[in-house]
Write a protein that holds these residues in place. Structure first.
Motif, PDB file in Angstrom:
ATOM      1  N   ARG A 176       0.807   4.002  -2.940  1.00 38.74           N
ATOM      2  CA  ARG A 176       0.554   5.399  -2.615  1.00 38.74           C
ATOM      3  C   ARG A 176       1.619   6.296  -3.195  1.00 38.74           C
ATOM      4  NH1 ARG A 176      -1.997   7.161   3.000  1.00 38.74           N
ATOM      5  NH2 ARG A 176      -1.132   9.226   2.692  1.00 38.74           N
ATOM      6  N   CYS A 194       2.575   9.996  -9.995  1.00 33.99           N
ATOM      7  CA  CYS A 194       1.711  10.276 -11.147  1.00 33.99           C
ATOM      8  C   CYS A 194       1.103  11.669 -11.048  1.00 33.99           C
ATOM      9  CB  CYS A 194       0.594   9.245 -11.246  1.00 33.99           C
ATOM     10  SG  CYS A 194       1.199   7.640 -11.756  1.00 33.99           S
ATOM     11  N   ALA A 195       0.652  12.030  -9.842  1.00 34.91           N
ATOM     12  CA  ALA A 195       0.065  13.354  -9.670  1.00 34.91           C
ATOM     13  C   ALA A 195       1.122  14.433  -9.862  1.00 34.91           C
ATOM     14  CB  ALA A 195      -0.582  13.479  -8.301  1.00 34.91           C
ATOM     15  N   GLU A 238       0.820  -1.212   0.000  1.00 33.29           N
ATOM     16  CA  GLU A 238       0.000   0.000   0.000  1.00 33.29           C
ATOM     17  C   GLU A 238       0.851   1.258   0.000  1.00 33.29           C
ATOM     18  OE1 GLU A 238      -2.912  -0.382   3.070  1.00 33.29           O
ATOM     19  OE2 GLU A 238      -4.113  -1.764   1.846  1.00 33.29           O
ATOM     20  N   LEU A 267       3.520  14.357 -11.786  1.00 34.43           N
ATOM     21  CA  LEU A 267       3.950  14.446 -13.170  1.00 34.43           C
ATOM     22  C   LEU A 267       3.476  15.753 -13.809  1.00 34.43           C
ATOM     23  CD1 LEU A 267       5.512  12.557 -15.043  1.00 34.43           C
ATOM     24  CD2 LEU A 267       3.350  11.895 -16.045  1.00 34.43           C
ATOM     25  N   ALA A 268       2.317  16.232 -13.350  1.00 39.40           N
ATOM     26  CA  ALA A 268       1.817  17.505 -13.885  1.00 39.40           C
ATOM     27  C   ALA A 268       2.804  18.618 -13.579  1.00 39.40           C
ATOM     28  CB  ALA A 268       0.453  17.816 -13.288  1.00 39.40           C
ATOM     29  N   VAL A 269       3.351  18.594 -12.357  1.00 35.12           N
ATOM     30  CA  VAL A 269       4.330  19.607 -11.986  1.00 35.12           C
ATOM     31  C   VAL A 269       5.574  19.447 -12.849  1.00 35.12           C
ATOM     32  CG1 VAL A 269       5.706  20.545 -10.114  1.00 35.12           C
ATOM     33  CG2 VAL A 269       3.462  19.577  -9.648  1.00 35.12           C
ATOM     34  N   ILE A 278       0.148  21.182  -6.879  1.00 34.82           N
ATOM     35  CA  ILE A 278      -0.121  20.207  -7.938  1.00 34.82           C
ATOM     36  C   ILE A 278      -1.445  20.529  -8.626  1.00 34.82           C
ATOM     37  CG2 ILE A 278      -0.699  17.789  -8.357  1.00 34.82           C
ATOM     38  CD1 ILE A 278       1.309  17.021  -6.234  1.00 34.82           C
ATOM     39  N   LEU A 290      -9.188   0.668  -4.026  1.00 33.89           N
ATOM     40  CA  LEU A 290      -9.001  -0.286  -5.122  1.00 33.89           C
ATOM     41  C   LEU A 290     -10.225  -1.165  -5.328  1.00 33.89           C
ATOM     42  CD1 LEU A 290      -5.305  -1.461  -4.714  1.00 33.89           C
ATOM     43  CD2 LEU A 290      -6.233   0.222  -6.285  1.00 33.89           C
ATOM     44  N   ALA A 293      -4.317   7.291 -11.683  1.00 34.32           N
ATOM     45  CA  ALA A 293      -3.540   7.263 -10.441  1.00 34.32           C
ATOM     46  C   ALA A 293      -3.460   8.662  -9.836  1.00 34.32           C
ATOM     47  CB  ALA A 293      -2.147   6.713 -10.714  1.00 34.32           C
ATOM     48  N   ALA A 294      -3.221   9.657 -10.692  1.00 34.74           N
ATOM     49  CA  ALA A 294      -3.112  11.024 -10.185  1.00 34.74           C
ATOM     50  C   ALA A 294      -4.445  11.475  -9.588  1.00 34.74           C
ATOM     51  CB  ALA A 294      -2.697  11.957 -11.318  1.00 34.74           C
ATOM     52  N   MET A 304      -6.449   1.907   1.202  1.00 31.83           N
ATOM     53  CA  MET A 304      -6.107   1.477  -0.151  1.00 31.83           C
ATOM     54  C   MET A 304      -7.100   0.443  -0.660  1.00 31.83           C
ATOM     55  SD  MET A 304      -4.033   1.990  -2.619  1.00 31.83           S
ATOM     56  CE  MET A 304      -2.536   2.797  -2.121  1.00 31.83           C
ATOM     57  N   ILE A 335       3.481   5.599  -5.803  1.00 31.95           N
ATOM     58  CA  ILE A 335       3.321   5.642  -7.265  1.00 31.95           C
ATOM     59  C   ILE A 335       2.235   6.650  -7.643  1.00 31.95           C
ATOM     60  CG2 ILE A 335       2.615   4.305  -9.283  1.00 31.95           C
ATOM     61  CD1 ILE A 335       3.862   1.867  -7.998  1.00 31.95           C
ATOM     62  N   PHE A 336       1.130   6.596  -6.890  1.00 29.41           N
ATOM     63  CA  PHE A 336       0.046   7.544  -7.172  1.00 29.41           C
ATOM     64  C   PHE A 336       0.548   8.980  -7.033  1.00 29.41           C
ATOM     65  CE2 PHE A 336      -3.686   4.520  -5.925  1.00 29.41           C
ATOM     66  CZ  PHE A 336      -3.355   3.740  -7.011  1.00 29.41           C
ATOM     67  N   PHE A 337       1.338   9.215  -5.995  1.00 31.11           N
ATOM     68  CA  PHE A 337       1.841  10.568  -5.789  1.00 31.11           C
ATOM     69  C   PHE A 337       2.715  10.994  -6.964  1.00 31.11           C
ATOM     70  CE2 PHE A 337       5.320  13.313  -4.375  1.00 31.11           C
ATOM     71  CZ  PHE A 337       4.581  14.434  -4.038  1.00 31.11           C
ATOM     72  N   VAL A 367      -6.811   9.606  -8.335  1.00 31.01           N
ATOM     73  CA  VAL A 367      -7.043   8.886  -7.083  1.00 31.01           C
ATOM     74  C   VAL A 367      -6.228   9.519  -5.963  1.00 31.01           C
ATOM     75  CG1 VAL A 367      -6.602   6.723  -5.883  1.00 31.01           C
ATOM     76  CG2 VAL A 367      -7.700   6.694  -8.115  1.00 31.01           C
ATOM     77  N   TYR A 368      -4.976   9.827  -6.269  1.00 32.00           N
ATOM     78  CA  TYR A 368      -4.148  10.423  -5.223  1.00 32.00           C
ATOM     79  C   TYR A 368      -4.754  11.734  -4.739  1.00 32.00           C
ATOM     80  CZ  TYR A 368      -0.358  12.450  -2.639  1.00 32.00           C
ATOM     81  OH  TYR A 368       0.374  13.001  -1.638  1.00 32.00           O
ATOM     82  N   LEU A 369      -5.107  12.600  -5.706  1.00 27.07           N
ATOM     83  CA  LEU A 369      -5.584  13.926  -5.324  1.00 27.07           C
ATOM     84  C   LEU A 369      -6.912  13.857  -4.582  1.00 27.07           C
ATOM     85  CD1 LEU A 369      -4.626  15.950  -8.494  1.00 27.07           C
ATOM     86  CD2 LEU A 369      -3.561  16.020  -6.239  1.00 27.07           C
ATOM     87  N   PHE A 391      -6.052  10.509  -1.261  1.00 27.11           N
ATOM     88  CA  PHE A 391      -4.901  10.419  -0.350  1.00 27.11           C
ATOM     89  C   PHE A 391      -4.260  11.751  -0.015  1.00 27.11           C
ATOM     90  CE2 PHE A 391      -4.984   6.257  -2.481  1.00 27.11           C
ATOM     91  CZ  PHE A 391      -5.167   5.464  -1.369  1.00 27.11           C
ATOM     92  N   PRO A 400      -3.491   5.125 -17.284  1.00 27.78           N
ATOM     93  CA  PRO A 400      -3.126   4.728 -15.920  1.00 27.78           C
ATOM     94  C   PRO A 400      -2.593   5.886 -15.086  1.00 27.78           C
ATOM     95  CG  PRO A 400      -1.664   3.689 -17.545  1.00 27.78           C
ATOM     96  CD  PRO A 400      -2.730   4.391 -18.315  1.00 27.78           C
ATOM     97  N   VAL A 401      -1.751   6.719 -15.691  1.00 26.04           N
ATOM     98  CA  VAL A 401      -1.180   7.823 -14.917  1.00 26.04           C
ATOM     99  C   VAL A 401      -2.275   8.802 -14.506  1.00 26.04           C
ATOM    100  CG1 VAL A 401       0.382   9.790 -15.021  1.00 26.04           C
ATOM    101  CG2 VAL A 401       1.090   7.607 -15.961  1.00 26.04           C
TER     102      VAL A 401
END
Lengths: 462, 425
Positions: A168, A174-175, A164, A177-179, B245, B325, B227-228, B321, A170-172, B230-232, B235, B223-224
């Motif tokens: 988490r 990905c987010a 987990e 990536l915009a920056v 961001i 998921l 994921a982004a 998580m 990886i998700f961060f 979901v994070y925003l 989490f 996927p990206v």
């Protein structure tokens, strides 16, 4: 081995690692009396093994693939005899393309100087070595990761937490990536822009009124200096955007008002998606329409009333661009008009105002900030639009306010300067990045202001 | 009292004027909608009227005598002889059979120009593969020259015939009557890559290029993006990094697409040394461009999953998580898919950034992989539309119709998915 083959291989390895770890976790759990004595479900041990197998290997693969080309090029250049070393980046890229053509068999080695043919064989050797090293390293990393995960399949270790946390992160990433993208844009345009201002003073760029980026091949050619004044480009951009907004704002706003206040539910649900189709049509289609239908039509029309019109008039590009941004204006205005509380409408109607009076005197003033925000967003869209103007507006940088004349825009110049082969260090190429920087700053400012206005206004009624 | 009645009088007197205004205001609204819809209609009508002929090809069917003397060719297997031989002569000879009055060399040349320039290479390839056909008579179908094709397709419009001499027009009319010249469905358009000659050019190369580019875009941005999002939504802690961001994503959504082209040129091509004109780089650039769209729509989809679902899952002991998921993502998936399809449709129609990374090259071959030089549909349309030849303009409109068909079906799929899978809570 090719990157294209390594990628699926790594994924297959990860799948194998998954399967093995799954079985092992069950095997470990069996003597303890079943999987309920593990800290996590077998799935998590398996997923952890797959992640540890794939992620480090993919990172190594990506890094290697990203920098392989540059490193090899550097080494190949270094093996050339000292007296043939390239003096400028342009020359270097010429030599490199010669070398790679020889290596690829497109160019007969007998036709090139000996040191180039030699370098080509070095290049070939380096490339095959690099492929082998890459494959070996990636596989090693993948196996090591999977092996480590294998040893960590133990009843007292909570694999779920590991998985987990990793997910988490990886998700961060990905987010974030915009920056990274924004940083990449800023970095790429700033670097080249600084180099450009090293050749052309920033004051000339911002305040000079002539633009002709053609730098001559020979030093004694006429007009060999090139002129880099951005003002004619900017007035051209503003002229076309202004025409576009003159079309889009009334049409978009009035249709939004009609659809939200007068239209029946059925009409609304059919007309709205059709209107939104206008936003979905690719810009190259609008460009085609503007260049081959609207522009000749306007030219002929102008001739019949005795006016002189260019066949690439600003008017044609502006009109078509206006049609394109109608849906932006209408859907944004629709949102803000609907956000005005019903009580204000009811209050006005109860006082005896007609619907149009309610609209004009009560709702419109209340929605105005939001509408202005929407218009600013549409304006930034118009300024950054490329294909319509590339196809329908001209290339000549005229400083004019006559919509029947041909003008050029910032985006047209960026596209024409950078299409095709170009050397990376001429002022002409670099000027495109300076224009890109200008465009980026202007659209960014417009967006920031627009979003601020929209957000501030929304808070009022929430 | 009198005061009030006089006020009522004023109001009553002004009513007519106010109602007129009301009606006028309504008319403005209807007019605005009419203008917008009419433009859409004119746009479609214009493209269809320009491009429907692009789906037709003009062919000339001839009985060609592959005479070794007229071609100066004794042995078709010999490469040297092949390169010297005259493969146009048999075509002219067989055309001459229809027009025995043509004698002079100049007229013969004119006659030969009815056939596209690839006619000769068609005979050459035939003989190369079947050397025993030498000195036989074969019935062959040739693509007509672009000018002939334009003349035939627009027979009723004299504007399109000016490029053909009057004599040639006469010949073409006679051949049309005899059925030698015919029009049929343009299968060349869907089976070949670009060409210098309109009759020989197709969009298959561009379609495959678009497909490869879109695959790369989808593989990265979907996927990206999810994921982004979901994070925003699930989490991200409320802090400055998260705010930063979010601001970045919103701004990126409004950055002009050509700027992404500059990014691709400076970072992928000159910094990482990736090749130009390849689907991988195009796909990467478009992925960065569509990411904000996908993130924004996926966030909306995640937001619409009611909190009670999350609370219920947490209540039975799921970790954060696991909640995401096992419950949130599956329930938000229809919305995410819809947003992604719309983003992909946008990327499919995008041209400007791809111009900068060199996808405008003239490429004849249909690309076979992600690292082959390729072009994409909108860029191909742009290239053809910039050409002055009528044949290419037709092809450009035909290409637009194909592109719009793809986009409309993608959008229809998105709408269908939304209708089919959307759940109201």
């Amino acid at each position: 081995m090719q990157t294209a083959n390594l990628l699926p291989l790594v994924l297959v390895l990860a799948a194998v690692a998954y399967g093995l770890a799954y079985m092992r976790s069950r095997a470990v759990a069996a003597p303890l009396g079943g999987i309920r004595n593990l800290k996590a479900l077998p799935f998590y041990y398996a997923a952890r093994a797959a992640l540890w197998c794939a992620i480090p290997a993919l990172i190594v693969l990506a890094a290697w693939a990203g920098f392989e080309g540059k490193v090899i090029q550097g080494i190949v250049i270094a093996t050339l005899p000292q007296d043939t070393w390239p003096e400028s980046p342009g020359q270097a890229s010429l030599i490199l393309s010669q070398i790679s053509n020889v290596a690829a068999g497109k160019l007969n080695p007998e036709f090139v100087p000996e040191h180039i043919a030699g370098a080509a064989s070095v290049l070939e050797a380096m490339e095959s070595q690099s492929e082998n090293f890459k494959a070996a390293l990636v596989l090693l990393v993948a196996l090591a990761g999977a092996g480590f995960a294998w040893t960590r399949v133990a009843p007292h270790i909570n694999a779920r937490l590991n998985v987990e946390t990793t997910l988490r992160r990886i998700f961060f990433v990905c987010a974030a990536l915009a920056v990274l993208t924004t940083a990449g844009i800023v970095f790429s345009v700033i670097l080249e822009t600084v180099r450009f201002f090293g050749r052309v003073p920033i004051t000339e760029f911002l305040f000079s009124t002539s633009w002709s980026p053609q730098t001559a091949l020979r030093a004694d050619q006429v007009g060999s200096d090139g002129a880099f004044g951005v003002i004619p480009l900017f007035t051209g951009t503003l002229l076309i955007s202004a025409i576009a907004l003159l079309v889009a704002v009334p049409v978009g706003l009035l249709s939004a008002i009609y659809l939200s206040e007068y239209a029946s539910k059925r009409m609304r649900s059919t007309v709205k998606p059709v209107l939104e189709m206008l936003a979905g049509i690719p810009t190259v289609v609008y460009g085609f329409f503007a260049a081959l239908t609207v522009a000749p039509f306007i030219r002929d029309l102008a001739q019949t009333v005795g006016l002189e019109a260019s066949s690439q008039s600003a008017l044609a590009a502006g009109l078509v661009m206006g049609i394109m941004i109608v849906p932006f204006v209408s859907s944004l205005s629709d949102d803000v008009i609907n956000a005005v509380p019903q009580t204000m409408r009811d209050g006005s109607l109860a006082l005896g105002a007609t619907q149009s009076e309610t609209m004009k005197k009560v709702i419109f003033p209340a929605a105005l900030p939001g509408i202005i925000g929407g218009i600013l967003l549409a304006a930034s869209r118009a300024i950054g639009e490329t294909m319509i103007v590339v196809m329908a507006a001209g290339l000549a940088a005229n400083l004019t306010a006559n919509p029947l004349e041909s003008v050029t825009t910032v985006t047209v110049q960026i596209a024409t300067l950078l299409v095709g082969d170009q050397e990376f260090d001429s002022a002409k190429t670099l000027s495109a990045f300076a224009l890109g920087m200008l465009l980026f700053i202007v659209t960014l400012l417009l967006n920031v202001v627009a979003l601020k206005i929209v957000r501030k206004y929304r808070e009022q009624y929430d | 009292m009198t005061d009030q009645s006089s006020q009522a009088e004023i109001v009553r007197n002004s009513l007519k004027r106010r109602y007129r205004k009301e009606r006028r205001f309504r008319m403005y609204g209807i007019l605005a909608i009419f203008i917008a819809l009419a433009s859409l209609f004119i746009l479609f009508a214009d493209i269809i009227s320009k491009g429907h002929t692009g789906f037709l090809k003009t062919t000339i069917t001839l009985d060609v005598t592959l005479d070794s003397e007229t071609m100066y060719l004794d042995d078709p297997t010999d490469e040297d002889q092949r390169s010297m031989a005259d493969f146009v002569a048999p075509i002219i000879a067989s055309l001459q059979e229809h027009f025995p009055e043509v004698e002079s060399a100049a007229e013969k040349r004119e006659l030969g120009r009815l056939i596209g320039t690839y006619g000769a290479s068609k005979i050459r390839d035939l003989l190369k593969d079947n050397p025993d056909m030498l000195n036989t008579t074969q019935t062959m179908e040739f693509l007509a020259h672009d000018r002939v094709s334009t003349y035939v397709k627009h027979a009723d419009n004299p504007r399109y015939s000016i490029k053909l001499s009057e004599q040639q027009q006469g010949w073409v009319d006679q051949l049309l009557e005899k059925g030698v010249i015919d029009t049929s469905f343009n299968d060349v358009l869907f089976s070949r890559g670009d060409s210098r000659e309109p009759a020989n050019a197709g969009i298959l190369g561009a379609i495959v290029g678009s497909l490869l580019t879109m695959l790369v875009t989808l593989a990265i941005s979907f996927p990206v993006g999810i994921a982004a999002a979901v994070y925003l939504e699930e989490f991200a802690p409320q802090n400055r990094i998260t705010d930063f961001i979010e601001v970045n994503i919103n701004n990126l959504a409004a950055v002009p697409s050509i700027i992404f082209g500059l990014l691709g040129l400076a970072v992928f091509i000159s910094l990482f040394g990736m090749p130009r004109s390849v689907p991988v780089v195009g796909g990467l650039v478009l992925a960065l461009m569509t990411l904000p769209t996908i993130i924004i729509s996926s966030r909306a989809a995640i937001k619409s999953v009611p909190p009670s679902i999350r609370e219920a899952a947490e209540g039975v002991g799921a970790s954060k998580m696991q909640v995401v998921l096992h419950h949130v993502i599956p329930l938000a998936m229809p919305g995410m898919l819809t947003g992604s399809i719309i983003g992909m449709a946008q990327a499919l129609g995008e041209t400007a950034p791809l111009l900068l990374i060199g996808m405008v090259a003239f490429i004849v071959d249909v690309p076979g992989g992600f690292f082959d030089s390729a072009t994409v549909l909108p860029v191909q349309i742009y290239l053809w539309a910039s050409s002055s030849e009528q044949g290419f303009v037709e092809l450009a409109s035909a290409g637009i119709m194909v592109l719009l068909t793809f986009m409309i079906s993608m959008n229809a799929l998105a709408i269908w998915l939304r209708k089919r899978l959307e759940r109201r809570w």
